[in-house]
Design a protein around this motif. Structure first.
Motif, short mmCIF file in Angstrom:
data_model
loop_
_atom_site.label_atom_id
_atom_site.label_comp_id
_atom_site.label_asym_id
_atom_site.label_seq_id
_atom_site.Cartn_x
_atom_site.Cartn_y
_atom_site.Cartn_z
N CYS A 90 51.22 -6.97 31.16
CA CYS A 90 52.40 -7.07 32.02
C CYS A 90 53.68 -7.13 31.20
O CYS A 90 54.73 -6.67 31.62
N HIS A 105 53.16 -15.50 26.90
CA HIS A 105 53.69 -14.15 26.72
C HIS A 105 53.25 -13.53 25.39
O HIS A 105 52.67 -12.47 25.36
N CYS A 118 50.98 -12.81 36.78
CA CYS A 118 51.28 -13.98 37.62
C CYS A 118 51.30 -13.62 39.09
O CYS A 118 51.33 -14.49 39.95
N ASN A 135 53.91 -7.00 38.98
CA ASN A 135 55.07 -7.02 39.86
C ASN A 135 56.17 -6.04 39.46
O ASN A 135 57.15 -5.88 40.17
N CYS A 190 49.89 -13.15 29.93
CA CYS A 190 50.63 -12.05 30.56
C CYS A 190 50.10 -10.69 30.10
O CYS A 190 50.05 -9.74 30.88
FE1 F3S Z 1 53.99 -12.96 32.57
FE2 F3S Z 1 54.31 -10.63 33.74
FE3 F3S Z 1 54.43 -12.81 35.12
S1 F3S Z 1 55.16 -11.24 31.81
S2 F3S Z 1 55.11 -14.43 33.77
S3 F3S Z 1 52.65 -12.05 34.05
S4 F3S Z 1 55.80 -11.05 35.29
#
Ligand code: F3S
Length: 644
Positions: free
Chosen positions: A360, A65, A297, A378, A357
């Motif tokens: 995201c 993260h 992810c 997501n 990440c």
């Molecule tokens: Fe990371 Fe986004 Fe998944 S913060 S764990 S890529 S929901």
């Protein structure tokens, strides 16, 4: 009566309770995972439990993260986690090795095992047939210590997949369709099980995309059967021995069932600002876009990246679009580098980000003001991108790549024939970025490295006989953990520093809230439906705890957040009559005169609005065990009590 897949795994792992819907069950946990944004706190909590070595079969600490390292804070946190992992028997996935769920699927996930992770997208593991559940850091700490993980026995929802996906339509479109049908509340209290003839046509990474976004349905978890497709995936990862078959019994009983005809699907997009605000790409075609981000992810597997590379090959991103791509793991990245696909991605002008990440979680790549960003992620909650008025659309990698080339939202079906991209028979296996823990003997000499950013978590006290406090904040429906405790590059480095984080609590809704909370020293939060939806972030409970919040009174809770409140020792209350919500104004004086006795006796909680002079009742949304926990002042106090 036959059993569903999830019921079979639950039965095998049941340590307490009855498998009847709604009752508290305790599960033995085989595997745990943490990521760094929640992991630092989880390991501080694990240390506080005084257990020498994890008791799970496999526990993995990922760093994915906070990898920007704009100051010493992240680096200090990573060193702390690495040293804790080494000492206490936890595997450590170094920054650069990839996103926790992607790597876990590739290298550690095992069908039929239980996994809890301090990240809400842990259900990604359901793609390989695990019972994989997102939990609070404290739950993970307790599971690492050998304690059971408690949930209410969920209902079973079967999603029957028929047909086969047409060209250019992908797993992301399947889950967006499911979200359109069920909404962000449709999975609450349920396990979503995928079944039917359509399952066999989906690869494990595609299944994982679908179970990943089961989190957006609010589901406890989602799961696919473990079949020959699963076996081939594990064999290609050099782990065929981990495979076992897993399917539901023919006479298994489901509480609900829906059918999705894969052949009838078309590319979809979740529009701002909710993952269930879904339209077809066809309806939105031609919308001008400013940015495209591919990864996370949800959509960063080898297959996803190969499809993107094949669309971008020999072309150039539109000059008005910033295109950023983050492969999900070192394995994926390395394979793209070796087979030349990375060259196609770079050649098209993509900005290749590290395997993490990244955007995201708001770590870079915020769109321009009011910018329209297509993302394969997501979540598209307001402000999560780091741009308050950014407009985030969630789409498949195919739609994202096609649109990056044209500069407008583009239906990938207009691209002509889709290139067939087979699953590899063998993935590139090199686990040199996963560090094994020290042996029990060597562990004695491992020193925990604690930088100045590592602050202890807030202490809690047993629940008082009565509560008397102001309704310090009143919020509406669908408050997310991003509203309660924002993420983003400016804040994330301080995940192990609750006092600092408290300055940002709820500032998305009300800039004055932290100052007001500090002035009064105690308070109650009043909210609407689905309070606390979103991530598993326990900081959304620990920070309000630090600010003196004693109870949260809402119309309904999101599951993980409700559990996190109880873990923190904050009383989660639900209005018996929702109309009472409208009779409370912010800053009203509220009192709960017999709260402790009422909770001890599992009675409804009496709440008085002293300002307006009326009394109403609320229900403590707690299992028996959670009730004991809140009475004790949270899970840590409770666990210590239990251990004598
Ligand atoms: Fe990371 Fe986004 Fe998944 S913060 S764990 S890529 S929901």
């Amino acid at each position: 009566m036959g059993l569903t897949i999830a019921q079979k795994i639950i039965r095998e792992h049941l340590v307490s309770g009855e498998m009847t819907v709604g009752s508290d069950i305790g599960l033995k946990i085989d595997q745990t995972l943490t990521q760094d944004a929640t992991g630092t706190m989880a390991y501080l909590e694990f240390e506080a439990m005084g257990v020498d070595r994890v008791k799970t079969e496999k526990s993995v600490a990922y760093i994915d993260h906070n990898t920007l390292q704009t100051g010493f804070e992240n680096a200090d946190d990573h060193r702390f986690i690495q040293s804790v992992a080494k000492k206490h028997g936890i595997w450590f996935s170094r920054p650069g090795n990839g996103i926790c769920h992607q790597v876990h699927l590739e290298r550690f996930g095992i069908p039929g095992k239980t996994l809890i992770g301090s990240d809400s997208h842990t259900p990604t593991g359901g793609g390989i047939g695990m019972l994989a559940i997102g939990a609070g850091g404290l739950d993970v700490a307790v599971a690492m210590g050998g304690g059971a993980y408690h949930i209410n026995m969920p209902k079973m929802l079967r999603v029957n997949l028929t047909g086969r996906l047409p060209a250019w339509v992908s797993a992301k479109d399947v889950i967006l369709k499911v979200l359109q049908v069920l909404t962000v509340k449709g999975g609450v209290g349920k396990i979503v099980e995928y079944a039917g003839e359509g399952v066999a046509s989906l690869t494990v990474p595609e299944r994982a995309t679908i179970t990943n976004m089961g989190a957006e349905l609010g589901a406890t978890t989602s799961i696919f059967p473990s079949d020959t497709v699963t076996r081939q995936f594990l064999a290609a990862q050099g782990r065929e021995a981990d495979w076992k078959p897993l399917s539901s019994d023919a006479d298994a009983v489901y509480d609900e069932e829906i059918t999705i005809d894969l052949s009838a699907l078309e590319p979809m997009a979740a529009c701002p600002h909710s993952p269930d605000n879904v339209k077809t790409v066809r309806e939105l075609t031609g919308m001008k876009i400013d940015q495209v981000c591919i990864g996370s992810c949800t959509n960063s597997s080898y297959l996803d990246m190969m499809r993107v590379a094949s669309i971008l090959k020999g072309k150039t991103a539109a000059d008005t679009v910033s295109l950023a791509i983050a492969p999900g793991s070192k394995q994926v990245y390395n394979m793209l580098a070796k087979n030349g696909a990375l060259g196609d991605i770079i050649g098209a002008g993509a900005r290749v980000l590290e395997c993490a990440c990244g955007p995201c979680i708001g770590m870079g790549q915020s769109p321009n003001s009011a910018g329209i960003s297509l993302r394969t992620f997501n979540r598209n909650f307001e402000g999560r991108s780091g741009t308050a008025d950014g407009q985030i659309f969630l789409v498949s990698p195919e739609t994202a790549a096609a649109s990056a080339l044209t500069g407008v939202l583009t239906d990938p079906r207009t691209l002509g024939d889709e290139a067939a991209i087979p699953m590899p028979n063998a993935f590139l296996i090199n686990d040199n970025m996963v560090i094994a823990p020290a042996t029990p003997e060597d562990a004695k000499n491992v020193k925990i490295l604690r930088g100045p950013n590592i602050k202890p978590f807030p202490t809690t006290t047993p629940l008082a006989d009565s509560i008397s406090a102001k309704a310090l904040l009143k919020v509406g429906d669908n408050i997310t953990t991003d509203h309660i405790m924002p993420a983003g590059a400016k804040i994330l480095p301080y995940r192990s520093n609750i006092p600092y984080l408290s300055n940002f609590c709820f500032t998305v809704c009300d800039k004055e809230f932290p100052a007001r909370a500090k002035e009064y020293g105690k308070g109650i939060i009043v909210g609407g439906q689905n309070y606390g939806q979103g991530s598993s972030r326990e900081h959304a409970a620990l920070v309000p705890l630090y600010l003196g919040i004693q109870a949260v009174l809402v119309k309904s809770f999101a599951r993980i957040h409700c559990a996190n409140l109880a873990n923190a020792g904050i009383l989660p209350l639900v209005f018996e009559a929702e109309s009472d919500y409208d009779r409370i104004d912010e800053m009203d004086d509220l009192s709960l005169p017999q709260v402790r006795t009422e909770l001890e006796n599992a009675q409804p909680i009496t709440v008085k609005n002293e300002t307006k002079g009326f009394t109403f009742r609320a229900k403590a949304q707690l299992t028996n065990r959670q009730r004991e926990m809140v009475l004790a002042g949270g899970l840590l106090n409770y666990t210590k009590q239990q251990n004598g």
